[in-house]
Write a protein that holds these residues in place. Sequence first.
Motif, PDB file in Angstrom:
ATOM      1  N   UNK A   1       0.776  -1.377  -0.093  1.00 46.30           N
ATOM      2  CA  UNK A   1      -0.020   0.059   0.190  1.00 46.30           C
ATOM      3  C   UNK A   1       0.931   1.232   0.181  1.00 46.30           C
ATOM      4  N   UNK A   2       1.950   1.073   0.310  1.00 51.41           N
ATOM      5  CA  UNK A   2       2.942   2.378   0.732  1.00 51.41           C
ATOM      6  C   UNK A   2       3.435   2.685  -0.605  1.00 51.41           C
ATOM      7  N   UNK A   3       3.842   4.121  -0.774  1.00 49.00           N
ATOM      8  CA  UNK A   3       4.437   4.758  -1.780  1.00 49.00           C
ATOM      9  C   UNK A   3       6.003   4.623  -1.494  1.00 49.00           C
ATOM     10  N   UNK A   4       6.574   4.078  -2.547  1.00 43.74           N
ATOM     11  CA  UNK A   4       8.260   3.729  -2.231  1.00 43.74           C
ATOM     12  C   UNK A   4       9.076   4.802  -2.824  1.00 43.74           C
ATOM     13  N   UNK A   5       8.267   5.854  -3.570  1.00 46.68           N
ATOM     14  CA  UNK A   5       9.212   6.695  -4.401  1.00 46.68           C
ATOM     15  C   UNK A   5      10.117   7.737  -3.324  1.00 46.68           C
ATOM     16  N   UNK A   6      11.368   7.570  -3.703  1.00 46.91           N
ATOM     17  CA  UNK A   6      12.467   8.350  -3.110  1.00 46.91           C
ATOM     18  C   UNK A   6      12.948   7.475  -1.559  1.00 46.91           C
ATOM     19  N   UNK A   7      12.551   6.591  -1.400  1.00 46.66           N
ATOM     20  CA  UNK A   7      12.678   5.893  -0.239  1.00 46.66           C
ATOM     21  C   UNK A   7      13.728   4.483  -0.516  1.00 46.66           C
ATOM     22  N   UNK A   8      14.434   4.175   0.539  1.00 41.81           N
ATOM     23  CA  UNK A   8      15.190   3.047   0.734  1.00 41.81           C
ATOM     24  C   UNK A   8      14.554   2.054   0.972  1.00 41.81           C
TER      25      UNK A   8
ATOM     26  N   UNK B   1      11.871   3.953  -6.121  1.00 38.28           N
ATOM     27  CA  UNK B   1      12.571   3.747  -4.971  1.00 38.28           C
ATOM     28  C   UNK B   1      13.957   4.412  -5.339  1.00 38.28           C
ATOM     29  N   UNK B   2      14.426   4.855  -4.190  1.00 41.19           N
ATOM     30  CA  UNK B   2      15.917   5.364  -4.086  1.00 41.19           C
ATOM     31  C   UNK B   2      17.067   4.209  -4.360  1.00 41.19           C
ATOM     32  N   UNK B   3      16.675   3.335  -3.408  1.00 37.86           N
ATOM     33  CA  UNK B   3      17.501   1.961  -3.416  1.00 37.86           C
ATOM     34  C   UNK B   3      16.847   0.937  -3.117  1.00 37.86           C
ATOM     35  N   UNK B   4      17.261  -0.272  -3.552  1.00 33.77           N
ATOM     36  CA  UNK B   4      16.554  -1.441  -3.141  1.00 33.77           C
ATOM     37  C   UNK B   4      17.707  -2.498  -2.789  1.00 33.77           C
TER      38      UNK B   4
END
Length: 181
Positions: A90-97, A123-126
Motif C-alpha cells: 500500500x505504501x508509496x516507495x518513491x524516494x525511499x530505501x 525507489x531510491x535504493x533496493x
Amino acid sequence: MPVVRGKNIEQLYSAETIAARNIDLAKKISKGPTNDLLVIAVLKGSFIFAADLIRAMHAVGLAPEVEFITLSSYGTGTVSQGVRILKDIDSDVHGRDILLIDDILESGRTLRFAKELMYERGARSVSIAVLLDKKVKRQTDLEADYVGFECPDYFVVGYGMDVAYAFRELPFVGIVTGDAE
C-alpha cells in the motif's frame, strides 16, 4: 533426528544459529542505505525470517516501516513463465530505501521482478536480504545484499518454508529425509 508429522527431518540450521545470524545481518543492514527505510517481506515463506530480522533490526537501532507483498510464479506444470502480484503493498516507495526480505534466493526470478518493480515505482535504493542463498539453482544474475546462509542443493523446510503447507512452524531449517519408522 526430529520426527515431525511422521517424517524424519534433518536439522540444517538450528534456531540458535539462525537467531545469532539475524543479529549479524541486522548490524550489516544498519550500515547500508536506511533513509526512510521500508522493509517489504515477500510472502509467504519469509514471514518468520522477516519478523525475526525486523526485531533484530530494532535491537540495533533501526525503525523501518513494514509492508508485505505476495508474488507468484505461474505457468504450466513446474515451469515458471513469469511472476505476478497476488497482493501488493500500500505504501508509496518513491524516494525511499527499500529492503526486500525473502526466505530463499533460488532462481532469482521472483526477487528480480520485485526489485525492478520497486525501482519502476521510484525507489531510491533496493536491497535484498535472504535467509538462504541457493546459487546452484540461479537463473538470473541477481545477488542478495544480505545472506543468512548458503544453501546446499536440498529441498528445505521450516522457519516459514513449507512443503504442501506443512513444516512452516519448525524453529529451525531442515531437510525432509524420509518417513519415520
